[in-house]
Write an enzyme that holds these catalytic residues in place. Structure first.
Site, PDB file in Angstrom:
ATOM      1  N   ASP A  21       0.843  -1.205   0.000  1.00 49.56           N
ATOM      2  CA  ASP A  21       0.000   0.000   0.000  1.00 49.56           C
ATOM      3  C   ASP A  21       0.876   1.252   0.000  1.00 49.56           C
ATOM      4  O   ASP A  21       0.589   2.218  -0.677  1.00 49.56           O
ATOM      5  CB  ASP A  21      -0.887   0.053   1.255  1.00 49.56           C
ATOM      6  CG  ASP A  21      -1.813  -1.143   1.379  1.00 49.56           C
ATOM      7  OD1 ASP A  21      -2.413  -1.527   0.356  1.00 49.56           O
ATOM      8  OD2 ASP A  21      -1.940  -1.687   2.488  1.00 49.56           O
ATOM      9  N   ASP A  70      -6.592  -7.327  -3.562  1.00 51.09           N
ATOM     10  CA  ASP A  70      -7.448  -6.902  -2.443  1.00 51.09           C
ATOM     11  C   ASP A  70      -8.252  -5.668  -2.827  1.00 51.09           C
ATOM     12  O   ASP A  70      -7.848  -4.536  -2.560  1.00 51.09           O
ATOM     13  CB  ASP A  70      -6.589  -6.630  -1.202  1.00 51.09           C
ATOM     14  CG  ASP A  70      -7.443  -6.181  -0.029  1.00 51.09           C
ATOM     15  OD1 ASP A  70      -8.683  -6.321  -0.097  1.00 51.09           O
ATOM     16  OD2 ASP A  70      -6.867  -5.696   0.965  1.00 51.09           O
ATOM     17  N   LYS A 107     -11.571  -5.898  -2.072  1.00 49.92           N
ATOM     18  CA  LYS A 107     -12.739  -6.145  -1.200  1.00 49.92           C
ATOM     19  C   LYS A 107     -14.028  -5.983  -2.003  1.00 49.92           C
ATOM     20  O   LYS A 107     -14.898  -5.181  -1.683  1.00 49.92           O
ATOM     21  CB  LYS A 107     -12.699  -5.238   0.019  1.00 49.92           C
ATOM     22  CG  LYS A 107     -11.464  -5.496   0.876  1.00 49.92           C
ATOM     23  CD  LYS A 107     -11.495  -4.786   2.204  1.00 49.92           C
ATOM     24  CE  LYS A 107     -10.251  -5.088   3.017  1.00 49.92           C
ATOM     25  NZ  LYS A 107      -9.007  -4.532   2.445  1.00 49.92           N
ATOM     26  N   SER A 163      -9.723  -5.658  11.377  1.00 45.20           N
ATOM     27  CA  SER A 163      -8.743  -5.446  12.448  1.00 45.20           C
ATOM     28  C   SER A 163      -8.921  -4.126  13.172  1.00 45.20           C
ATOM     29  O   SER A 163      -8.303  -3.906  14.207  1.00 45.20           O
ATOM     30  CB  SER A 163      -7.328  -5.509  11.856  1.00 45.20           C
ATOM     31  OG  SER A 163      -7.150  -4.474  10.904  1.00 45.20           O
ATOM     32  N   ALA A 188       2.456  -2.550  12.115  1.00 43.19           N
ATOM     33  CA  ALA A 188       2.014  -1.162  12.293  1.00 43.19           C
ATOM     34  C   ALA A 188       0.733  -1.033  13.134  1.00 43.19           C
ATOM     35  O   ALA A 188       0.543  -0.050  13.838  1.00 43.19           O
ATOM     36  CB  ALA A 188       1.812  -0.507  10.926  1.00 43.19           C
TER      37      ALA A 188
HETATM   38  O1  O7M Z   1       0.418  -3.848   8.138  1.00 39.95           O
HETATM   39  P1  O7M Z   1      -0.369  -2.644   7.724  1.00 39.95           P
HETATM   40  O2  O7M Z   1      -1.246  -2.141   8.817  1.00 39.95           O
HETATM   41  O3  O7M Z   1       0.456  -1.589   7.084  1.00 39.95           O
HETATM   42  O4  O7M Z   1      -1.336  -3.132   6.536  1.00 39.95           O
HETATM   43  C1  O7M Z   1      -2.396  -4.000   6.764  1.00 39.95           C
HETATM   44  C2  O7M Z   1      -2.989  -4.457   5.462  1.00 39.95           C
HETATM   45  O5  O7M Z   1      -4.023  -5.383   5.761  1.00 39.95           O
HETATM   46  C3  O7M Z   1      -3.628  -3.358   4.630  1.00 39.95           C
HETATM   47  O6  O7M Z   1      -3.358  -3.659   3.269  1.00 39.95           O
HETATM   48  C4  O7M Z   1      -5.114  -3.483   4.903  1.00 39.95           C
HETATM   49  O7  O7M Z   1      -5.876  -3.210   3.752  1.00 39.95           O
HETATM   50  C5  O7M Z   1      -5.265  -4.962   5.245  1.00 39.95           C
HETATM   51  N1  O7M Z   1      -6.355  -5.250   6.190  1.00 39.95           N
HETATM   52  C6  O7M Z   1      -6.372  -4.723   7.463  1.00 39.95           C
HETATM   53  O8  O7M Z   1      -5.446  -4.016   7.872  1.00 39.95           O
HETATM   54  N2  O7M Z   1      -7.441  -4.976   8.278  1.00 39.95           N
HETATM   55  C7  O7M Z   1      -8.484  -5.765   7.922  1.00 39.95           C
HETATM   56  O9  O7M Z   1      -9.384  -5.972   8.710  1.00 39.95           O
HETATM   57  C8  O7M Z   1      -8.471  -6.336   6.642  1.00 39.95           C
HETATM   58  C9  O7M Z   1      -7.377  -6.116   5.810  1.00 39.95           C
HETATM   59  C10 O7M Z   1      -7.317  -6.890   4.613  1.00 39.95           C
HETATM   60  O10 O7M Z   1      -6.318  -7.278   4.084  1.00 39.95           O
HETATM   61  O11 O7M Z   1      -8.481  -7.288   4.145  1.00 39.95           O
HETATM   62  C11 O7M Z   1      -8.475  -8.157   3.076  1.00 39.95           C
END
Ligand code: O7M
Length: 232
Positions: A20, A77, A79, A132, A188
């Site tokens: 991302d 992803d 969604k 999350s 993170a």
């Molecule tokens: O490690 P991070 O926080 O920088 O990134 C977390 C990744 O997981 C980010 O790409 C989010 O879109 C994804 N994610 C969540 O953080 N929380 C969720 O509940 C769901 C997702 C996810 O991947 O859903 C498919």
């Protein structure tokens, strides 16, 4: 060539890196390309969604899938949550772009035809069952319904946020070995590497702790070690 996420994980760590973000002083496509060269042999997969799409476009994404496809599992992803016929078309396009699997929301339901299209394309489907972030109240209320639906639909895996170990345990109990559990929120967002594996997840989705690290390979090696320490 086996394009199943489980088989990619067996060969390496249980880390799926989420592209991302990139360091502000770097060019995103160059950085992510460099990143995959650095850690491609250590991670099971790479997750790409709208942030990356907006930054590098379809061309940039297909450059990555062409360069690294087959070596790492490519998980889309977006969604997806539209009417089934549209989601099926989205899956066709994502598959053509080189993605091995896609994440969909399950709450629209009626996705049996979507799963059928995905099967024909040998494209895996993962459904969101618990997120999350704090305050995802509807997921709290609907978790069992979404899990039951994921099971009935026969998805390849579900997403359960690492911040709720109790939900990961529940999901594992209900799904048994019929579906994978992918868990984001490591690094993170505050959870430690290995924490979700310990409670029953198959893979941990990690973004910023790797993509913004000055030494991504070292970061992945440390995380993979932590995961091995709690391997079920
Ligand atoms: O490690 P991070 O926080 O920088 O990134 C977390 C990744 O997981 C980010 O790409 C989010 O879109 C994804 N994610 C969540 O953080 N929380 C969720 O509940 C769901 C997702 C996810 O991947 O859903 C498919």
């Amino acid at each position: 060539l086996n394009l199943d996420l489980r088989s990619f994980g067996r060969r390496r760590s249980r880390i799926i890196v989420a592209l991302d973000f990139h360091p502000p002083d770097k060019d995103p496509i160059k950085w992510w390309s460099h990143l995959l060269e650095e850690v491609g042999d250590l991670v099971a997969g790479v997750k790409i969604g709208l942030p990356a799409f907006f930054k590098v476009g379809v061309k940039g994404v297909s450059k990555l899938t062409q360069q690294f496809g087959g070596d790492v599992y490519f998980l889309a992803d977006f969604k997806l949550a539209d009417i089934p016929v549209v989601v099926s078309e989205e899956i066709r396009q994502l598959s053509a772009l080189g993605f091995n699997g896609s994440i969909v929301h399950l709450f629209p339901m009626g996705y049996e035809p979507v799963v059928e299209v995905a099967r024909e394309l040998e494209h895996q489907i993962f459904g969101v069952t618990y997120m999350s972030h704090r305050g995802c109240r509807l997921f709290e209320e609907s978790f069992q319904t979404l899990l039951d639906y994921a099971l009935a639909l026969g998805v390849d895996g579900v997403i359960v946020g690492a911040s709720r170990p109790d939900k990961i345990r529940e999901a594992r109990k209900k799904l048994g070995d019929t579906a994978l559990i992918l868990s984001p929120g490591i690094g993170a967002q505050g959870m430690s590497p290995g924490a979700a594996i310990r409670t029953g997840a198959d893979f941990e989705i990690v973004g910023r702790a790797i993509t913004l690290s000055p030494e991504p390979r070292q970061a992945v090696i440390k995380m993979a070690e932590a995961q091995r320490g709690v391997e079920r």
